[in-house]
Write a protein that holds these residues in place. Sequence first.
Motif, PDB file in Angstrom:
ATOM      1  N   SER A 105      -2.702 -13.103  -2.540  1.00  0.00           N
ATOM      2  CA  SER A 105      -1.270 -12.656  -2.653  1.00  0.00           C
ATOM      3  C   SER A 105      -1.043 -11.727  -3.895  1.00  0.00           C
ATOM      4  O   SER A 105      -1.912 -11.827  -4.994  1.00  0.00           O
ATOM      5  N   ALA A 106       0.027 -11.010  -3.831  1.00  0.00           N
ATOM      6  CA  ALA A 106       0.359 -10.243  -5.236  1.00  0.00           C
ATOM      7  C   ALA A 106       1.837 -10.267  -5.442  1.00  0.00           C
ATOM      8  O   ALA A 106       2.458 -10.112  -4.678  1.00  0.00           O
ATOM      9  N   GLU A 107       2.155 -10.519  -6.774  1.00  0.00           N
ATOM     10  CA  GLU A 107       3.314 -10.463  -7.448  1.00  0.00           C
ATOM     11  C   GLU A 107       3.555  -9.609  -8.584  1.00  0.00           C
ATOM     12  O   GLU A 107       2.627  -9.524  -9.497  1.00  0.00           O
ATOM     13  N   VAL A 108       4.644  -9.022  -8.552  1.00  0.00           N
ATOM     14  CA  VAL A 108       4.923  -8.088  -9.885  1.00  0.00           C
ATOM     15  C   VAL A 108       5.378  -9.026 -10.949  1.00  0.00           C
ATOM     16  O   VAL A 108       6.102 -10.067 -10.498  1.00  0.00           O
ATOM     17  N   ILE A 109       4.936  -9.146 -12.310  1.00  0.00           N
ATOM     18  CA  ILE A 109       5.069  -9.914 -13.147  1.00  0.00           C
ATOM     19  C   ILE A 109       6.090  -9.479 -14.342  1.00  0.00           C
ATOM     20  O   ILE A 109       6.488  -9.908 -15.094  1.00  0.00           O
ATOM     21  N   GLU A 110       6.422  -8.091 -14.059  1.00  0.00           N
ATOM     22  CA  GLU A 110       7.444  -7.299 -14.939  1.00  0.00           C
ATOM     23  C   GLU A 110       7.765  -5.968 -14.273  1.00  0.00           C
ATOM     24  O   GLU A 110       7.231  -5.575 -13.369  1.00  0.00           O
ATOM     25  N   ALA A 111       9.004  -5.632 -14.507  1.00  0.00           N
ATOM     26  CA  ALA A 111       9.318  -4.485 -13.851  1.00  0.00           C
ATOM     27  C   ALA A 111       8.309  -3.250 -13.704  1.00  0.00           C
ATOM     28  O   ALA A 111       7.779  -2.824 -14.764  1.00  0.00           O
ATOM     29  N   SER A 112       8.099  -2.743 -12.567  1.00  0.00           N
ATOM     30  CA  SER A 112       6.818  -2.226 -12.206  1.00  0.00           C
ATOM     31  C   SER A 112       7.173  -1.072 -11.421  1.00  0.00           C
ATOM     32  O   SER A 112       8.266  -0.906 -10.667  1.00  0.00           O
ATOM     33  N   GLU A 113       6.266   0.136 -11.367  1.00  0.00           N
ATOM     34  CA  GLU A 113       6.353   1.026 -10.030  1.00  0.00           C
ATOM     35  C   GLU A 113       5.063   1.055  -9.569  1.00  0.00           C
ATOM     36  O   GLU A 113       3.851   1.335 -10.367  1.00  0.00           O
ATOM     37  N   LEU A 114       5.025   0.917  -8.015  1.00  0.00           N
ATOM     38  CA  LEU A 114       3.783   1.016  -7.397  1.00  0.00           C
ATOM     39  C   LEU A 114       3.589   2.299  -6.620  1.00  0.00           C
ATOM     40  O   LEU A 114       4.502   2.784  -6.100  1.00  0.00           O
ATOM     41  N   ILE A 115       2.255   2.949  -6.341  1.00  0.00           N
ATOM     42  CA  ILE A 115       2.076   3.791  -5.439  1.00  0.00           C
ATOM     43  C   ILE A 115       1.484   3.040  -4.124  1.00  0.00           C
ATOM     44  O   ILE A 115       0.403   2.133  -4.279  1.00  0.00           O
ATOM     45  N   MET A 116       2.273   3.129  -3.043  1.00  0.00           N
ATOM     46  CA  MET A 116       1.702   2.548  -1.662  1.00  0.00           C
ATOM     47  C   MET A 116       0.776   3.576  -0.865  1.00  0.00           C
ATOM     48  O   MET A 116       1.357   4.775  -0.702  1.00  0.00           O
ATOM     49  N   LEU A 117      -0.365   3.189  -0.444  1.00  0.00           N
ATOM     50  CA  LEU A 117      -1.200   4.029   0.187  1.00  0.00           C
ATOM     51  C   LEU A 117      -1.509   3.150   1.691  1.00  0.00           C
ATOM     52  O   LEU A 117      -1.961   2.219   1.576  1.00  0.00           O
ATOM     53  N   PRO A 118      -1.578   4.032   2.755  1.00  0.00           N
ATOM     54  CA  PRO A 118      -1.732   3.227   4.083  1.00  0.00           C
ATOM     55  C   PRO A 118      -3.288   3.041   4.107  1.00  0.00           C
ATOM     56  O   PRO A 118      -4.162   3.809   3.908  1.00  0.00           O
ATOM     57  N   THR A 119      -3.420   1.725   4.444  1.00  0.00           N
ATOM     58  CA  THR A 119      -4.995   1.097   4.676  1.00  0.00           C
ATOM     59  C   THR A 119      -5.678   1.905   5.830  1.00  0.00           C
ATOM     60  O   THR A 119      -6.805   2.344   5.831  1.00  0.00           O
ATOM     61  N   GLU A 120      -4.863   2.340   6.738  1.00  0.00           N
ATOM     62  CA  GLU A 120      -5.499   2.975   7.812  1.00  0.00           C
ATOM     63  C   GLU A 120      -6.068   4.326   7.522  1.00  0.00           C
ATOM     64  O   GLU A 120      -7.290   4.518   8.088  1.00  0.00           O
ATOM     65  N   LEU A 121      -5.491   5.033   6.672  1.00  0.00           N
ATOM     66  CA  LEU A 121      -6.108   6.314   6.173  1.00  0.00           C
ATOM     67  C   LEU A 121      -7.160   5.974   5.361  1.00  0.00           C
ATOM     68  O   LEU A 121      -8.309   6.766   5.436  1.00  0.00           O
ATOM     69  N   LEU A 122      -7.272   5.009   4.597  1.00  0.00           N
ATOM     70  CA  LEU A 122      -8.569   4.570   3.799  1.00  0.00           C
ATOM     71  C   LEU A 122      -9.596   4.500   4.827  1.00  0.00           C
ATOM     72  O   LEU A 122     -10.767   4.831   4.501  1.00  0.00           O
TER      73      LEU A 122
END
Lengths: 250, 250
Positions: A105-122
């Motif tokens: 599992s993944a949880e943000v622990i302070e204000a963050s910005e994330l780049i989301m990328l599609p696993t299908e493309l990977l």
Amino acid sequence: MSQAHAYTNTHDIIAPILARHSMFENVPAETVALFANKAKLKPATKSKVLFLRDDPAEWFYVVRYGWVKLFRETLEGTEAVIDVLPSGHMFGENSVFENDQYSYSAEVIEASELIMLPTELLKQTIADNQTIALNMLASMARHHRQQSREIEHLNIQNAPQRIGCFLLRLCPQETARSITLHLPYDKTLIAARLGMKPETFSRALNKLKQETPLTINGPTVEIRDIEKLVNYTCNHCSDSFPCEDLNLKR
Amino acid sequence: MSQAHAYTNTHDIIAPILARHSMFENVPAETVALFANKAKLKPATKSKVLFLRDDPAEWFYVVRYGWVKLFRETLEGTEAVIDVLPSGHMFGENSVFENDQYSYSAEVIEASELIMLPTELLKQTIADNQTIALNMLASMARHHRQQSREIEHLNIQNAPQRIGCFLLRLCPQETARSITLHLPYDKTLIAARLGMKPETFSRALNKLKQETPLTINGPTVEIRDIEKLVNYTCNHCSDSFPCEDLNLKR
């Protein structure tokens, strides 16, 4: 129109970040652009759960800024912190080898910005593109090495030594006899990351302060004699200071 | 002539073993034959050190039969056992991502026979052959998962639970209420594998016997109530019994 404009900007922000990541080393700019075009920027506040273990894995992530905690929970509900990742680090990408489910599992622990990328493309790209497959292999080999050392430390080092190791990893490679550091996240989470209960962590920190000259004031740590800390800690490790992976490639 | 004859026999022994290994899954027979042609069969007696950490890595290995211990040593000389591998398992192959040096030491722990394969050939093949690269990625992902669980257990489980987990992993997937097992190697090594001092191991084993009905006689273990052992152990794990990797692909 404004949509198209925003989209271009997002691509322009994301592409250079991806290009610097070891996953895309020596990968043609067109391939990086393919990922940047499909990527999304996602702001997230503290405590936001990004995904849970066993969720279907549609996205993998790069931390643009902030901190993300990876963890697993036992059937009884105890949490094991697997890693705490700063900016530049990737996670969730291993789901392509886990039946397209997240293995933690993944949880943000302070204000963050994330780049989301599609696993299908990977998945498609790994199958076609030898460079990306090899980059991913090299990155997995680095993770493997880090995990082996972590297992070694949990087996051999005592709690104060494990805290000493955590502190030394925050020091720059070239360092004077003494140094002032800032703890990157709060002590409860450091304790969990090191596999200690908060009370074990406090006791171990006190013991460490007796063994080597060290002052801790809130998040500020003053190490007054690096060499003493190295002797106390790194003699109980199979690597010598400074660690090869201190300035680790991502 | 006798040389050539012996060579053919060795190839015939080795090729089918390699072909069954996940590294060579879906790999054309000619490629497997390339490796089998360059391979050597090496008998080794107990305590034989195959290589030391940081040695230049010319060979990687598959255990044909016997047991091999992988370990690392701290500067002070304490040994951390990283893994204990039975027949069919591969090791040393990750050196191709470690500047062609071994990242751990390997010692034979009982009379064994090993298949030695040249790392140089592996390096060339990974660079050219997408299938081998992908097989190696899948295998590294499995290792990563195992190591993550090991870190989780070292963080969360107590010593008797870790021994319980070790025993449950020896059970077949489909098992009756009670079962008699044989310990695969001696207790000192099991203790080291689980990161325990021998005296901790003895105490933990006694505690485990109090918690669940269990008899240990030399290398023979009788588990009289699997379900009790599962409850005692697996509730403190993020996976449920039976573990997905119990019948792990290599």
